[in-house]
Design a protein around this motif. Structure first.
Motif, PDB file in Angstrom:
ATOM      1  N   UNK A  42       0.866  -1.061  -0.011  1.00  0.00           N
ATOM      2  CA  UNK A  42       0.098  -0.071   0.077  1.00  0.00           C
ATOM      3  C   UNK A  42       0.969   1.249  -0.143  1.00  0.00           C
ATOM      4  N   UNK A  43       0.246   2.325  -0.012  1.00  0.00           N
ATOM      5  CA  UNK A  43       1.014   3.685  -0.246  1.00  0.00           C
ATOM      6  C   UNK A  43       0.235   4.669   0.569  1.00  0.00           C
ATOM      7  N   UNK A  44      -0.822   5.219   0.053  1.00  0.00           N
ATOM      8  CA  UNK A  44      -1.439   6.159   0.867  1.00  0.00           C
ATOM      9  C   UNK A  44      -2.834   5.771   1.438  1.00  0.00           C
ATOM     10  N   UNK A  45      -3.448   4.510   1.109  1.00  0.00           N
ATOM     11  CA  UNK A  45      -4.537   4.211   1.607  1.00  0.00           C
ATOM     12  C   UNK A  45      -4.356   3.634   2.979  1.00  0.00           C
ATOM     13  N   UNK A  46      -5.032   4.187   4.110  1.00  0.00           N
ATOM     14  CA  UNK A  46      -4.855   3.811   5.549  1.00  0.00           C
ATOM     15  C   UNK A  46      -6.014   3.038   6.050  1.00  0.00           C
ATOM     16  N   UNK A  47      -7.127   2.755   5.284  1.00  0.00           N
ATOM     17  CA  UNK A  47      -8.169   1.959   5.745  1.00  0.00           C
ATOM     18  C   UNK A  47      -8.037   0.552   5.538  1.00  0.00           C
ATOM     19  N   UNK A  48      -8.032   0.022   4.461  1.00  0.00           N
ATOM     20  CA  UNK A  48      -7.936  -1.306   4.047  1.00  0.00           C
ATOM     21  C   UNK A  48      -6.762  -2.143   4.536  1.00  0.00           C
ATOM     22  N   UNK A  49      -5.438  -1.830   4.087  1.00  0.00           N
ATOM     23  CA  UNK A  49      -4.441  -2.436   4.551  1.00  0.00           C
ATOM     24  C   UNK A  49      -4.218  -2.703   6.131  1.00  0.00           C
ATOM     25  N   UNK A  50      -4.536  -1.760   6.983  1.00  0.00           N
ATOM     26  CA  UNK A  50      -4.455  -2.270   8.485  1.00  0.00           C
ATOM     27  C   UNK A  50      -5.264  -3.784   8.741  1.00  0.00           C
ATOM     28  N   UNK A  58      -2.338   4.939  -9.697  1.00  0.00           N
ATOM     29  CA  UNK A  58      -2.936   5.672 -10.741  1.00  0.00           C
ATOM     30  C   UNK A  58      -4.291   5.151 -10.611  1.00  0.00           C
ATOM     31  N   UNK A  59      -4.793   3.972 -10.592  1.00  0.00           N
ATOM     32  CA  UNK A  59      -6.221   3.382 -10.578  1.00  0.00           C
ATOM     33  C   UNK A  59      -6.874   3.356  -9.338  1.00  0.00           C
ATOM     34  N   UNK A  60      -5.913   3.199  -8.294  1.00  0.00           N
ATOM     35  CA  UNK A  60      -6.660   3.350  -6.829  1.00  0.00           C
ATOM     36  C   UNK A  60      -6.719   4.474  -6.008  1.00  0.00           C
ATOM     37  N   UNK A  61      -5.353   5.040  -5.760  1.00  0.00           N
ATOM     38  CA  UNK A  61      -5.424   6.428  -5.065  1.00  0.00           C
ATOM     39  C   UNK A  61      -5.808   7.507  -6.053  1.00  0.00           C
ATOM     40  N   UNK A  62      -5.722   7.594  -7.214  1.00  0.00           N
ATOM     41  CA  UNK A  62      -6.342   8.964  -8.164  1.00  0.00           C
ATOM     42  C   UNK A  62      -7.621   8.955  -7.937  1.00  0.00           C
ATOM     43  N   UNK A  63      -8.084   7.753  -8.064  1.00  0.00           N
ATOM     44  CA  UNK A  63      -9.733   7.693  -8.083  1.00  0.00           C
ATOM     45  C   UNK A  63     -10.471   7.687  -6.678  1.00  0.00           C
ATOM     46  N   UNK A  64      -9.468   7.825  -5.747  1.00  0.00           N
ATOM     47  CA  UNK A  64      -9.888   7.733  -4.299  1.00  0.00           C
ATOM     48  C   UNK A  64     -10.687   6.572  -3.729  1.00  0.00           C
ATOM     49  N   UNK A  65     -10.086   5.313  -4.317  1.00  0.00           N
ATOM     50  CA  UNK A  65     -10.735   4.126  -4.273  1.00  0.00           C
ATOM     51  C   UNK A  65     -10.028   3.218  -2.860  1.00  0.00           C
ATOM     52  N   UNK A  66     -10.830   2.513  -2.117  1.00  0.00           N
ATOM     53  CA  UNK A  66      -9.984   1.793  -1.113  1.00  0.00           C
ATOM     54  C   UNK A  66      -9.224   0.827  -1.880  1.00  0.00           C
ATOM     55  N   UNK A  67      -7.910   0.375  -1.662  1.00  0.00           N
ATOM     56  CA  UNK A  67      -7.057  -0.274  -2.490  1.00  0.00           C
ATOM     57  C   UNK A  67      -5.943  -1.080  -1.720  1.00  0.00           C
ATOM     58  N   UNK A  68      -5.482  -2.017  -2.077  1.00  0.00           N
ATOM     59  CA  UNK A  68      -4.290  -2.626  -1.510  1.00  0.00           C
ATOM     60  C   UNK A  68      -3.730  -3.512  -2.641  1.00  0.00           C
ATOM     61  N   UNK A  69      -2.356  -4.036  -2.408  1.00  0.00           N
ATOM     62  CA  UNK A  69      -1.794  -5.102  -3.218  1.00  0.00           C
ATOM     63  C   UNK A  69      -1.661  -6.252  -2.488  1.00  0.00           C
ATOM     64  N   UNK A  70      -1.661  -7.443  -2.950  1.00  0.00           N
ATOM     65  CA  UNK A  70      -1.565  -8.651  -2.248  1.00  0.00           C
ATOM     66  C   UNK A  70      -0.223  -9.409  -3.007  1.00  0.00           C
ATOM     67  N   UNK A  71       0.560  -9.800  -2.233  1.00  0.00           N
ATOM     68  CA  UNK A  71       1.773 -10.568  -2.739  1.00  0.00           C
ATOM     69  C   UNK A  71       1.818 -11.936  -1.880  1.00  0.00           C
ATOM     70  N   UNK A  72       1.881 -12.989  -2.869  1.00  0.00           N
ATOM     71  CA  UNK A  72       2.008 -14.373  -2.237  1.00  0.00           C
ATOM     72  C   UNK A  72       3.419 -14.962  -2.701  1.00  0.00           C
ATOM     73  N   UNK A  73       3.931 -15.571  -1.716  1.00  0.00           N
ATOM     74  CA  UNK A  73       5.051 -16.192  -1.999  1.00  0.00           C
ATOM     75  C   UNK A  73       4.877 -17.566  -3.166  1.00  0.00           C
ATOM     76  N   UNK A  74       5.777 -17.659  -4.191  1.00  0.00           N
ATOM     77  CA  UNK A  74       5.457 -18.455  -5.194  1.00  0.00           C
ATOM     78  C   UNK A  74       5.609 -19.857  -4.877  1.00  0.00           C
ATOM     79  N   UNK A  75       6.301 -20.222  -4.064  1.00  0.00           N
ATOM     80  CA  UNK A  75       6.341 -21.711  -3.554  1.00  0.00           C
ATOM     81  C   UNK A  75       5.170 -22.237  -3.003  1.00  0.00           C
TER      82      UNK A  75
END
Length: 268
Positions: A178-186, A218-235
């Motif tokens: 995450x970057x600027x979004x403080x609602x969903x990631x926590x 671009x698509x999350x923050x500029x639109x003001x959407x709640x957003x997050x990224x999720x990374x899963x370990x490949x193994x």
């Protein structure tokens, strides 16, 4: 340069080649919209194999191993819209600003990419036009239509990461980005850690920034959407069984998140 301008220059992909954008549940009822920037590892026919042997093109440098299966299953479980990009990140990285040096990498981890050396501006523009622009234009269109229809939307960008990078082991099973979004990631972090069997990264193994990422800023923050990224370990997701397990786990957690926020509290 706008996406519309870049699209007008497209001539890299032949008419019989696979289009760059794949969608699942384009009429999905869920508030979640999933993006998958590194879903596939196709290379346009005109580029050959970018000068690389096949064993390099199945590694993590070419795509996010396992995330295609997770993303597709998760979208179906939640009846959510998935927008995915089928071509290799070695052709053009669809989660990088196109002016960034890593947009068309000359080296990935320790591997030199011969087919990316000495590109003319026209050759680079052709890749942006054929692959990057249609993918991001589709995301723009979908999110814009949802906003117009006043449909609550949560943007989640799905990725996977290699267990060892440049010789360094990564201990996390999953990470939230995450970057600027403080609602969903926590809340997502809290629920992932509540699972009890996971090492969870807080902006690990990467952190989002305007300089290094495109989809979330671009698509999350500029639109003001709640957003997050999720990374899963490949193994953990390199086989169908693990992909299904993780899709089920994330479906359960995201359903709980949807219930916590409630449709009336989500941005539209």
């Amino acid at each position: 340069m706008s996406l519309d301008t870049v699209i007008s220059r497209s001539n890299l992909l032949a008419d019989d080649e696979v289009p760059p954008v794949l969608e699942v549940n384009d009429n999905g009822r869920s508030p979640f919209v999933f993006t998958c920037d590194h879903y596939g590892r196709l290379i346009p026919r005109a580029l050959g194999q970018l000068g690389l042997p096949e064993e390099e093109l199945v590694r993590h440098i070419a795509w996010d191993i396992g995330i295609a299966g997770v993303a597709t299953a998760l979208a179906r479980m939640l009846d959510a819209h998935l927008i995915a990009q089928r071509y290799s990140r070695l052709v053009i990285d669809c989660n990088r600003p196109w002016e960034a040096p890593s947009s068309i990498p000359m080296i990935s981890e320790a591997t030199t990419i011969p087919g990316n050396e000495g590109l003319t501006r026209e050759a680079a523009d052709a890749r942006r036009s054929a692959i990057f622009a249609p993918y991001h234009r589709r995301i723009e269109t979908v999110l814009g239509q949802r906003q117009q229809d006043r449909r609550p939307t949560i943007l989640v960008s799905l990725h996977s990461f290699t267990p060892v990078y440049a010789g360094i082991k990564r201990p996390w099973h999953v990470g939230t980005l995450y970057h600027r979004n403080t609602r969903l990631p926590p809340l997502l972090l809290q629920l992932l850690r509540k699972e009890g069997d996971l090492v969870v990264g807080d902006n690990e193994p990467y952190a989002v920034s305007d300089a290094t990422d495109y989809t979330i800023p671009v698509h999350g923050e500029r639109r003001g959407l709640m957003n997050t990224g999720i990374e899963i370990r490949q193994d953990l997701i390199d086989e169908p069984f693990g992909q299904e397990q993780w899709a089920e786990r994330l479906a359960r957690i995201l359903t709980e998140i949807e219930a916590v926020f409630g449709a009336e509290h989500l941005p539209v």
